[in-house]
Design a protein around this motif. Sequence first.
Motif, short mmCIF file in Angstrom:
data_model
loop_
_atom_site.label_atom_id
_atom_site.label_comp_id
_atom_site.label_asym_id
_atom_site.label_seq_id
_atom_site.Cartn_x
_atom_site.Cartn_y
_atom_site.Cartn_z
N GLY A 103 1.22 -1.42 0.05
CA GLY A 103 0.47 0.15 0.25
C GLY A 103 0.81 1.48 -0.13
N LEU A 104 2.13 1.69 0.41
CA LEU A 104 2.86 2.30 0.50
C LEU A 104 3.81 2.36 -0.11
N LEU A 105 4.21 1.40 -0.86
CA LEU A 105 4.74 1.07 -2.69
C LEU A 105 3.69 2.22 -3.35
N ASN A 106 2.62 2.10 -3.41
CA ASN A 106 1.67 1.94 -4.36
C ASN A 106 1.31 3.78 -4.08
N ALA A 107 0.93 3.93 -3.01
CA ALA A 107 0.95 5.72 -2.95
C ALA A 107 2.13 6.43 -2.98
N PHE A 108 3.18 5.90 -3.01
CA PHE A 108 4.78 6.97 -3.50
C PHE A 108 4.73 6.64 -4.60
N ARG A 109 4.11 5.01 -5.41
CA ARG A 109 4.04 5.63 -7.06
C ARG A 109 3.29 6.57 -7.54
N HIS A 110 1.89 7.16 -6.86
CA HIS A 110 1.30 7.77 -6.88
C HIS A 110 1.15 9.35 -6.36
N SER A 111 3.07 9.51 -5.90
CA SER A 111 4.00 11.05 -5.42
C SER A 111 2.60 11.25 -4.54
N LEU A 112 1.95 10.13 -2.98
CA LEU A 112 1.52 10.99 -2.36
C LEU A 112 2.35 11.32 -0.86
N SER A 113 2.35 12.46 -0.30
CA SER A 113 2.99 13.27 0.47
C SER A 113 2.63 11.80 1.92
N ASP A 114 3.37 11.93 2.92
CA ASP A 114 3.64 11.26 3.96
C ASP A 114 1.91 11.46 4.49
N LYS A 119 -3.34 9.03 5.56
CA LYS A 119 -4.48 9.70 5.66
C LYS A 119 -5.15 8.34 4.55
N GLU A 120 -4.64 8.39 3.54
CA GLU A 120 -5.40 7.08 2.58
C GLU A 120 -5.31 5.54 2.89
N LEU A 121 -4.68 5.47 3.84
CA LEU A 121 -3.69 3.56 4.30
C LEU A 121 -4.70 3.84 5.24
N GLY A 122 -4.75 5.39 6.19
CA GLY A 122 -5.49 4.90 7.77
C GLY A 122 -4.63 4.41 8.41
N ILE A 123 -3.28 4.67 8.55
CA ILE A 123 -1.52 4.12 9.04
C ILE A 123 -1.32 4.87 10.52
N GLY A 124 -1.81 5.52 10.47
CA GLY A 124 -1.59 7.13 11.49
C GLY A 124 -0.81 7.85 11.39
N SER A 125 0.00 8.55 12.01
CA SER A 125 1.21 9.86 11.54
C SER A 125 1.78 9.85 10.62
N THR A 126 2.09 11.02 10.01
CA THR A 126 3.31 10.97 8.78
C THR A 126 4.05 10.96 9.38
N SER A 127 5.03 11.01 10.74
CA SER A 127 6.25 10.47 10.94
C SER A 127 5.98 9.00 10.42
N THR A 128 5.09 8.17 10.91
CA THR A 128 4.89 6.51 10.92
C THR A 128 4.92 6.47 9.55
N VAL A 129 4.92 6.99 8.80
CA VAL A 129 4.89 6.35 6.82
C VAL A 129 6.18 7.02 6.73
N ARG A 130 6.65 8.17 7.13
CA ARG A 130 7.53 9.12 6.82
C ARG A 130 8.96 7.29 7.55
N ASN A 131 9.40 6.89 8.33
CA ASN A 131 10.20 5.42 8.89
C ASN A 131 10.47 4.45 7.71
N HIS A 132 8.25 3.99 7.03
CA HIS A 132 7.62 3.21 7.02
C HIS A 132 9.27 3.05 4.95
N ARG A 133 9.10 4.90 5.07
CA ARG A 133 9.85 5.05 3.46
C ARG A 133 11.21 4.97 3.63
N PHE A 134 11.59 5.14 4.65
CA PHE A 134 13.05 4.88 5.27
C PHE A 134 13.50 3.30 5.15
N THR A 135 13.11 3.36 6.26
CA THR A 135 12.86 1.08 6.04
C THR A 135 13.23 1.01 4.42
#
Length: 269
Positions: A103-114, A119-135
């Motif tokens: 889901g994250l990769l699909n969001a990044f592919r479509h140029s969604l911000s963190d 919000k799209e994936l319902g996974i909490g804060s922006t920092s959570t997405v940022r950590n996933h992106r780093f990983t």
Amino acid sequence: MENWVIELAEGNESVSISEKFWNASISELKQGYLFEMREHSGYYTCLVCGEEFEKGLIYKKESQYYEAGKYAALHVEQAHGGMFHWLLGLDKKLTGLTELQKGLLNAFRHSLSDGEAAKELGIGSTSTVRNHRFTLREKVKQAKLFLAVMELVEEKPGAASPFVSIPRSAAMVDERFAITEEENAEILNAYFKHGLEGPISEFPKKQKRKAAILRQLIKRFEAGRKYTEKEVNAILKEAFADYVTLRRYLIDYGLLDREPDGSSYWVSL
């Protein structure tokens, strides 16, 4: 010019291309097809379904004409939805990706911000997405280094026998498919005593031996063709009296697929 124009129908999936798929380079996997010379002509082969387009021919679709390479790219996009979505849709056992990561990769592919991805994936804060992106980016670095190390290992003279290719459709990708080419040859020689087109002496209990035999038996079926149960039974009966067991294992191992009512069977690609 009409003799050089090929009109193709949708869904003309012809051959199993597991070997070509696994041996393809990163760039070939990204584009979804590869080019290879055979005899006196070159062919563009789709890595998803195996359909081929001969260099030098012109292909027609919806009143438009394409040379083979461009038609191969169009085919991958229109018939399979593009390689990003097709690869992302593969099972976790092949990609190693969780549903969240997909889901994250699909969001990044479509140029969604963190923030938009969160919000799209319902996974909490922006920092959570940022950590996933780093990983995920760290995984890319690790994968590059691992590929480099493995290539250096396999380049060494006298390296261990390579493993046989695992069918992409295999339902169970585990140690039972950890078969080297040397082991595979030994197993086939032991059970196909009258040649690979002949019967098997018995159907073994060990899973690795079953996998080797089933991989060989599936070659007796033509990819892209639909078979009735009677036809499947007739082909397998030539290999072993208990053809029902062979048919069940081919399905269980993901090498053969069928309609829910058993009305037709086909080779899984």
